[in-house]
Design a protein around this motif. Sequence first.
Motif, mmCIF file in Angstrom:
data_model
loop_
_atom_site.group_PDB
_atom_site.id
_atom_site.type_symbol
_atom_site.label_atom_id
_atom_site.label_comp_id
_atom_site.label_asym_id
_atom_site.label_seq_id
_atom_site.Cartn_x
_atom_site.Cartn_y
_atom_site.Cartn_z
ATOM 1 N N LEU A 55 62.309 -8.210 4.003
ATOM 2 C CA LEU A 55 63.375 -7.926 3.082
ATOM 3 C C LEU A 55 64.415 -9.071 3.209
ATOM 4 O O LEU A 55 65.053 -9.353 2.340
ATOM 5 N N ASP A 56 64.257 -9.775 4.268
ATOM 6 C CA ASP A 56 64.887 -11.111 4.533
ATOM 7 C C ASP A 56 64.861 -11.819 2.939
ATOM 8 O O ASP A 56 65.622 -12.697 2.734
ATOM 9 N N CYS A 57 63.498 -12.001 2.502
ATOM 10 C CA CYS A 57 63.409 -13.096 1.784
ATOM 11 C C CYS A 57 63.762 -12.581 0.185
ATOM 12 O O CYS A 57 63.578 -13.326 -0.730
ATOM 13 N N THR A 58 64.418 -11.550 0.031
ATOM 14 C CA THR A 58 64.741 -10.960 -1.242
ATOM 15 C C THR A 58 66.316 -10.999 -1.632
ATOM 16 O O THR A 58 66.881 -10.280 -2.411
ATOM 17 N N SER A 59 66.987 -11.693 -0.728
ATOM 18 C CA SER A 59 68.491 -11.674 -1.032
ATOM 19 C C SER A 59 69.070 -12.353 -2.221
ATOM 20 O O SER A 59 70.036 -11.871 -2.655
ATOM 21 N N ALA A 60 68.108 -13.039 -2.752
ATOM 22 C CA ALA A 60 68.540 -13.696 -3.981
ATOM 23 C C ALA A 60 67.983 -12.752 -4.968
ATOM 24 O O ALA A 60 68.280 -13.230 -6.404
ATOM 25 N N ARG A 61 67.256 -11.827 -4.963
ATOM 26 C CA ARG A 61 66.697 -10.917 -5.991
ATOM 27 C C ARG A 61 67.508 -9.722 -6.401
ATOM 28 O O ARG A 61 68.279 -9.135 -5.613
ATOM 29 N N ASP A 62 67.259 -9.155 -7.600
ATOM 30 C CA ASP A 62 67.785 -7.962 -8.029
ATOM 31 C C ASP A 62 66.778 -6.884 -7.466
ATOM 32 O O ASP A 62 66.296 -6.175 -8.304
ATOM 33 N N VAL A 63 67.117 -6.437 -6.053
ATOM 34 C CA VAL A 63 66.358 -5.189 -5.830
ATOM 35 C C VAL A 63 66.772 -3.964 -6.246
ATOM 36 O O VAL A 63 68.080 -3.724 -5.863
ATOM 37 N N ARG A 64 66.078 -3.246 -7.045
ATOM 38 C CA ARG A 64 66.698 -1.986 -7.482
ATOM 39 C C ARG A 64 66.205 -0.588 -6.563
ATOM 40 O O ARG A 64 67.051 0.209 -6.541
ATOM 41 N N LEU A 65 64.962 -0.779 -6.106
ATOM 42 C CA LEU A 65 64.557 0.440 -5.349
ATOM 43 C C LEU A 65 63.711 -0.120 -4.111
ATOM 44 O O LEU A 65 62.699 -1.374 -4.374
ATOM 45 N N VAL A 66 63.767 0.505 -3.077
ATOM 46 C CA VAL A 66 62.831 0.107 -1.967
ATOM 47 C C VAL A 66 62.110 1.377 -1.489
ATOM 48 O O VAL A 66 62.850 2.536 -1.102
ATOM 49 N N MET A 67 60.801 1.440 -1.428
ATOM 50 C CA MET A 67 59.939 2.513 -1.110
ATOM 51 C C MET A 67 59.657 2.283 0.284
ATOM 52 O O MET A 67 58.448 1.501 0.474
ATOM 53 N N LEU A 68 59.946 3.058 1.313
ATOM 54 C CA LEU A 68 59.702 2.857 2.642
ATOM 55 C C LEU A 68 58.549 4.105 2.923
ATOM 56 O O LEU A 68 58.785 5.195 2.915
ATOM 57 N N SER A 69 57.545 3.561 3.262
ATOM 58 C CA SER A 69 56.510 4.513 3.866
ATOM 59 C C SER A 69 56.671 4.692 5.250
ATOM 60 O O SER A 69 56.885 3.765 6.236
ATOM 61 N N ILE A 70 56.763 6.139 5.726
ATOM 62 C CA ILE A 70 56.985 6.469 7.071
ATOM 63 C C ILE A 70 55.561 7.268 7.828
ATOM 64 O O ILE A 70 55.817 7.651 8.905
ATOM 65 N N ALA A 71 54.786 7.613 6.939
ATOM 66 C CA ALA A 71 53.454 8.367 7.230
ATOM 67 C C ALA A 71 53.928 9.571 7.668
ATOM 68 O O ALA A 71 54.415 10.361 7.289
ATOM 69 N N ASP A 72 53.513 9.706 9.122
ATOM 70 C CA ASP A 72 53.522 10.996 9.943
ATOM 71 C C ASP A 72 54.921 11.074 10.770
ATOM 72 O O ASP A 72 55.266 12.017 11.256
#
Length: 260
Positions: A55-72
């Motif tokens: 995510l460090d490389c997205t600082s200049a982007r308009d990030v609206r949603l982050v989907m985080l997989s946590i599995a089990d």
Amino acid sequence: MHDITNASKRLNESLHLPVLVIIEPLLLPRTCILHVLRRELDELEILDMASVQGLDCTSARDVRLVMLSIADKPIGDPSVEDDLAFVAECCPNAATVVLSNHEDEPTVQAAMQRGVRGFISTSLPIEIAIAGLRLVLVGGAYRPLPVAGMNRIPDFEPPDARGLAPAYLMNEGARVAIDRSVTDLTPREQQVLAELELGLPNKLIAAKLGLSESTVKMHIQHIMRKCAAHNRTEAVLRWRGRLPAPSRDHVPGVALMPET
């Protein structure tokens, strides 16, 4: 030269699109999710990465949603808590959705208490998962119906089981009733319902269809009555044949679509 110019133009356009980020350590499921979301959510730039550090490389982007997989992993796992904190720090304006192999009520509640706006179980059909993501993208919240873990919660008395069928199951009699109600919708109501399925708020529906917001609200009220729905989300799910016939009790746990 012409191809280079076109490629540069497409790249520049993509840099201005709102962004959805998929974080999944395993390459195969990550690639599969990426492929589906790029097809279904083509209004967004979909990025994929193996860990939250990307995510460090997205600082200049308009990030609206982050989907985080946590599995089990449980929500209380230190590594999950650290990842959620890192997402919040790197993308403070983005909604967080958790992708989990679990869907029990304590896990879902723990996730929502940590500020997660969406909880997607890997047991869901893909179309329901996409609808949940769309709902979160327009400012709503999505979580499974609190059915699977009810009997495992101490001192919890479940309501009438007839009103608690999972949102994606329906018997044949209910399907016939829903089909009949949909045929009663006017052409304009069907247009409004199609926009509701995309998760659009009233203001955008009005602009897209050339209507006033009050007219859109009137159509939505008619749609909910004809579909025997308590809210917008339920109307869409009934229309798509994914809720049981209405019972005497309201079905709990269905996230509401934003009204405006």
